[in-house]
Enzyme design. Structure first.
Site, PDB file in Angstrom:
ATOM      1  N   HIS A   1      69.381 -10.787  64.071  1.00  0.00           N
ATOM      2  CA  HIS A   1      68.714 -11.682  65.014  1.00  0.00           C
ATOM      3  C   HIS A   1      69.121 -11.401  66.452  1.00  0.00           C
ATOM      4  O   HIS A   1      68.316 -11.502  67.363  1.00  0.00           O
ATOM      5  CB  HIS A   1      69.008 -13.121  64.622  1.00  0.00           C
TER       6      HIS A   1
ATOM      7  N   CYS B   1      48.610  -4.285  65.924  1.00  0.00           N
ATOM      8  CA  CYS B   1      49.823  -4.859  66.530  1.00  0.00           C
ATOM      9  C   CYS B   1      51.100  -4.237  65.987  1.00  0.00           C
ATOM     10  O   CYS B   1      52.192  -4.645  66.357  1.00  0.00           O
ATOM     11  CB  CYS B   1      49.851  -6.375  66.362  1.00  0.00           C
TER      12      CYS B   1
HETATM   13  C1  PEP Z   1      53.461  -5.004  60.966  1.00  0.00           C
HETATM   14  O1  PEP Z   1      53.785  -5.075  59.790  1.00  0.00           O
HETATM   15  O2  PEP Z   1      52.977  -3.975  61.486  1.00  0.00           O
HETATM   16  C2  PEP Z   1      53.636  -6.165  61.846  1.00  0.00           C
HETATM   17  C3  PEP Z   1      53.159  -6.190  63.070  1.00  0.00           C
HETATM   18  O3  PEP Z   1      54.362  -7.203  61.369  1.00  0.00           O
HETATM   19  P1  PEP Z   1      55.954  -7.226  61.390  1.00  0.00           P
HETATM   20  O4  PEP Z   1      56.414  -5.995  62.092  1.00  0.00           O
HETATM   21  O5  PEP Z   1      56.337  -8.488  62.077  1.00  0.00           O
HETATM   22  O6  PEP Z   1      56.267  -7.225  59.923  1.00  0.00           O
END
Ligand code: PEP
Ligand code: MG
Length: 755
Positions: A367, A680
Site C-alpha cells: 500500500h 486503462c
Molecule cells: C487492469 O487489469 O488492466 C486494470 C486496469 O485493473 P487493475 O490494474 O486495477 O487490476
C-alpha cells in the site's frame, strides 16, 4: 574479570578520557591499544580496520612489530582475523596455531603468541573491523574478558564510523564504514531522487557509552525493561488490538522477547561491564543483528525485525524521547529509509521536501508503494538491511525504475545522476508546453487522454497533466490505505471531493476491486489456492451485496445533480453485469424514495479483463453504456501468465498478435454498437503501447499521470492511418514470433516518434 587490571569499568573510564583528548586519530588509536593490552594483561592488542576494498588493515598495535602498522593488509578469507570479520563473531582460542584458519604475517612477529581473542567491531550489525588481544602463554580468555573486549570494540566502532580515520588512509583504501555502496532492490515507483537519508525510525544516537555509576545504571535498565513489559501487557490486554490479527501476533512476539530471561540477562551483563543502559541495548542489538543478518531463514529474519523494534522501544523508555523525525521538519531533498511503512505514515511527511523512499520490505503491490506512486515519489523496496547501513544525513541516490540505490555515492556518479535528473526536468518542461494543446494526430484523429487515480493525492494531477478526466478511479485504494473499513460517510466524502476537483471533466468510478493481490489488512483473509482466479472484485460484490450497495449509494449521493459513471471490475458474464447493474437501479429507487438529489445521468459500464467477455461482446454492448479495457488482467488471463512472477512474466508480450487481435475486436465491436471504449491498463501508459492501441482503433486512453506527457507527445507526431496500415498485416498474418515489439519500434524510429 580475572587477571585484568582494574576490570572493564576502569578500562572504559580510561577510554573515555582518551576519546576526549585533543590528539590525532593515530595517537588516539595507539593509546587505546596500550590501554586495552594493559587492562587485559595481554601482550598484544591490535586494531584491524575493514577497508573499502574489502581487506583488513592493521591500524594500531601494542606488542606486534610497529612497522607492520598500515603495511599489513589481510583478506577477510585470511587467518583468524579474517574469520572474525567474515563471521562477525568472536573467536577465543588457547592454541591459535592449531586452528585450521591460522596463518601469520612474518612482518608482524606474531608467531610466538599462542592464545588469541578476536572480536568484530560492529555497528548496527555491520562489521567495521576486528579487535584482537594475544598472549604468549596458552590460556583461554574468560567469558567476562570476551564481554569486556566486545564492549571496548563498541567504542572503537563509533570512532571508525565517525570518519576520523579516513585521514590516515590512502585513496581507495579508506575505512569501509563510510564506503559508498551500490545496492539493488525492486522498483516500486518511478523517478530518480538525489538527496539525504532520513531514517523513518531513527536509531537512538547513544552519546554516552560509559556509565558513571554502574549500580544506578543497572537499576535504570531494570526499571525500563519492567516499564516495557507493562506497556506490552497493557497494549495486549486493553489496547485496540484485534483478536487474531497480524498486529496482535507481532505484539505477542515482542512480549515473548521482552520476558525472555536470556535477553534481559545479556543487557544486564553489558551494563555490568561498565556501559550505560542505552549503550548496552545498542551492543546487544548489534550482536543480534550481526548474527541474524547471516541467517537465510525468512522466519528468523522476521524475528530480527521484532527484536529491532523491541530494542527501539526500550531505547525510548530509557531516554524518554520519541525519536521519530519531525514530520514537518524534514531537510530538503529527504529520502526516507525504513524497514517498512504504512501508507498513512508516508502521507504524514511534508510532500514538498520528500524526494524518495527506500524500504527493506515492500513489494510493488504494497500500500505504501501505491501511495508513493500517487505522490510521484521515487521508491524502491527489498533493500536488505537498508536501515542498518544508512546513517541520517548520508548522501543517497535512488532510481525507482531500476531499483538501484547508491549510498554515499562517489562524485562522478552523483554528477551523472544529477545530469539525468536535469534531462528529465527538461523533458517535463517540454511536456508541460504541450499540456493545453488538444491531442490530435497528424492525420487529424482526436484522442482523449485521461488519468488513472484512486486517492485524494492524485487529484492535482488532473490540472498538472491537463488530462481530459479520470478514466479509471480505483475506489479500492481508499480501502487499502485505511486502517479499518471506510464508513459510508468517508466513501461519500472522497467521491464528492473527486467530483468537485474535476469540475466538468468526466470521472469513471470503478467499484471495489479487492481480493487477489489487493488485500485489506483488516478484512479476514480467506486462503485461496488461486487468488487471481478466486473470490475477488465483482464476485465478492455480488455475494456480499451490502458492501457493494453501500458503495453504490455513496457514489449516487455524491454525484447528486451531476453525471455519474460507474463500472464493474472482473465481469466474466453478461448476467453478472446485469445483476450488478440491477443493484444500481435498486439504490436509485431507494434514494428517490427518500427524496435525495439524484445524479442527472448515470452511465454504467464494464471492465473487459476476463477473456470470456471477448465472446460476449455483442450481448454485453447491448446492456453496457461503455467499456473499459483492463489490459493488465486481460493479458495475464489470455496467456495464463502471472504478471508478478518474474520467471514467466517476460515469456510473453502484450505487443503480440493474439493480444492486439483481441484488443482490436473490442474496439471494432464498441464502434459498431456506438459505445465508447477506453483502455486503462498499463499498456496505454507506454508510448509504444499507446501507438499500438491507436493503430488498432482506440481513441480514448486512461494513463498513469506521468505518462500523459510522453504519450501525448508521441500521438501528436503520429499518423494514425499509417500506423494502422503498418500494424494490420502483422496482426492478420503473424509471422510466428511471440512479439511484434521490434517491428513497432522500427516503425516508430522511422516515423521520428519518441517512444
Ligand atoms: C487492469 O487489469 O488492466 C486494470 C486496469 O485493473 P487493475 O490494474 O486495477 O487490476
Ligand atoms: Mg484489473
Amino acid at each position: 574479570m580475572r587477571g585484568a587490571l582494574g576490570g572493564p569499568r576502569v578500562l572504559l573510564r580510561r577510554l573515555r578520557e582518551v576519546m576526549a583528548e585533543p590528539v590525532s586519530a593515530q595517537e588516539r588509536l595507539d593509546k587505546i591499544v596500550v590501554l586495552i593490552a594493559a587492562n587485559m594483561v595481554a601482550e598484544v592488542c591490535s586494531v584491524y580496520v575493514l577497508r573499502v576494498d574489502g581487506t583488513l588493515e592493521l591500524y594500531a598495535t601494542e606488542g606486534l612489530n610497529r612497522d607492520a602498522v598500515h603495511r599489513t593488509v589481510l583478506g577477510t578469507d585470511e587467518g583468524l582475523v579474517g574469520l572474525v570479520a567474515s563471521q562477525a563473531s568472536a573467536i577465543n582460542l588457547s592454541n591459535a596455531q592449531a586452528h585450521p584458519a591460522f596463518s601469520f604475517r612474518p612482518e608482524t612477529g606474531e608467531e610466538i603468541y599462542h592464545s588469541f581473542l578476536g572480536v568484530p567491531v560492529l555497528r548496527a550489525g555491520n562489521t567495521l573491523g576486528v579487535l584482537v588481544v594475544q598472549n604468549r602463554a596458552r590460556r583461554t580468555y574468560s567469558e567476562e574478558e570476551v564481554e569486556a573486549l566486545q564492549t571496548t570494540a563498541m567504542v572503537l566502532a563509533e570512532m571508525i564510523a565517525s570518519g576520523e580515520l579516513s585521514a590516515l588512509a590512502l585513496p581507495g583504501a579508506e575505512p569501509a564504514a563510510r564506503r559508498s555502496l551500490h545496492l539493488t532492490g525492486s522498483p516500486l515507483s518511478e523517478g530518480i531522487a538525489l538527496g539525504h537519508v532520513v531514517l523513518h525510525e531513527p536509531r537512538v544516537v547513544v552519546t554516552n557509552y560509559i556509565a558513571d555509576d554502574v549500580p544506578k545504571e543497572l537499576k535504570h535498565l531494570q526499571t525500563a525493561v519492567e516499564a516495557l513489559r507493562t506497556d506490552l501487557d497493557q497494549l495486549l490486554e486493553h489496547g485496540d488490538v484485534v483478536e487474531g490479527g497480524e498486529h496482535r501476533d507481532v505484539l505477542e512476539a515482542y512480549r515473548l522477547f521482552a520476558y525472555d530471561r536470556g535477553w534481559a540477562h545479556k543487557l544486564e551483563e553489558a551494563v555490568m561491564t561498565g556501559l550505560t543502559a542505552e549503550a548496552a541495548v545498542e551492543r546487544v542489538q548489534s550482536d543480534t543483528r550481526a548474527r541474524m543478518l547471516r541467517q537465510t531463514d525468512p522466519y528468523l529474519r522476521e524475528r530480527l525485525h521484532d527484536l529491532d523494534d523491541l530494542a527501539n522501544r526500550l531505547m525510548r523508555q530509557l531516554t524518554g524521547r520519541d525519536h521519530a523525525p519531525s514530520r514537518d521538519n524534514l531537510p530538503d531533498n529527504a529520502i526516507l529509509v525504513a524497514r517498512s511503512m504504512g501508507p498513512a505514515a508516508l502521507l504524514d511527511y511534508d510532500r514538498k521536501k520528500l524526494r524518495g523512499l527506500v524500504l527493506e520490505e515492500g513489494g510493488p503491490h504494497s500500500h505504501v508503494a501505491i501511495v508513493a506512486r500517487a505522490l510521484g515519489i521515487a521508491a524502491i523496496g527489498e533493500i536488505d538491511n537498508a536501515t542498518g547501513m544508512a546513517d541520517p544525513g548520508d548522501a543517497v541516490i535512488i532510481d525507482g525504475a531500476s531499483g538501484d540505490m547508491h549510498l554515499r555515492p562517489l562524485p562522478d556518479l552523483e554528477a551523472a545522476y544529477a545530469e539525468r535528473v536535469r534531462l528529465r526536468a527538461r523533458r517535463q518542461q517540454q511536456y508541460q508546453a504541450l499540456r493545453d494543446l488538444p491531442c490530435v494526430t497528424r492525420d487529424g484523429e482526436k484522442f482523449t487522454l485521461m488519468i488513472n487515480a484512486g486517492l485524494n493525492v492524485d487529484l492535482p494531477h488532473i490540472v498538472d497533466t491537463g488530462a481530459a478526466g479520470i478514466g479509471l478511479f480505483r475506489t479500492e485504494l481508499q480501502f487499502m490505505v485505511a486502517p479499518s473499513f471506510p464508513r459510508a460517510s468517508e466513501q461519500h466524502a472522497l467521491y464528492r471531493a473527486v467530483l468537485d476537483a474535476v469540475g466538468d471533466k468526466p470521472v469513471t468510478f470503478r467499484t471495489l476491486d479487492i481480493g487477489g493481490d489487493k488485500v485489506l489488512p483488516y478484512m479476514r483473509n480467506i486462503e485461496e489456492e488461486n487468488p487471481a482466479l478466486g473470490w475477488r472484485a465483482i464476485r465478492l460484490g455480488l455475494d456480499r451485496p451490502a458492501l457493494l450497495r453501500t458503495q453504490l449509494r455513496a457514489l449516487l449521493r455524491a454525484a447528486g445533480g451531476r453525471v455519474l459513471k460507474i463500472m464493474f471490475p472482473m465481469i466474466a458474464t453478461v448476467a453478472e453485469f446485469n445483476q450488478a447493474r440491477e443493484l444500481v437501479e435498486l439504490e436509485l429507487t431507494h434514494l428517490r424514495r427518500h427524496g435525495h438529489k439524484l445524479p442527472d445521468q448515470v452511465e454504467v459500464g464494464s471492465m473487459v479483463e476476463v477473456p470470456s467477455l471477448l465472446y460476449q461482446l455483442d450481448e454485453l454492448l447491448e446492456h453496457a453504456d461503455f467499456l473499459s479495457v483492463g489490459s493488465n488482467d486481460l493479458f495475464q488471463f489470455l496467456y495464463a501468465v502471472d504478471r508478478g512472477n518474474p520467471r514467466v512474466s517476460s515469456r510473453f508480450d502484450p505487443l503480440s498478435a493474439p493480444v492486439l487481435r483481441a484488443l482490436k475486436d473490442i474496439a471494432d465491436k464498441s464502434r459498431e454498437h456506438n459505445k465508447p471504449a477506453t483502455v486503462c491498463g498499463e499498456l496505454a501508459s507506454q508510448p509504444i503501447g499507446a501507438l499500438a492501441l491507436a493503430a488498432v482503433g482506440y481513441r480514448s486512453l486512461s494513463l498513469t499521470p506521468s505518462a500523459v506527457g510522453p504519450v501525448k507527445a508521441m500521438l501528436l507526431d503520429t499518423d494514425s492511418r499509417k500506423a494502422a496500415a503498418f500494424l494490420s498485416p502483422l496482426i492478420d498474418k503473424p509471422s510466428g514470433t511471440t512479439s511484434i515489439r521490434a517491428e513497432l519500434e522500427k516503425f516508430a524510429a522511422e516515423s521520428g516518434l519518441q517512444i
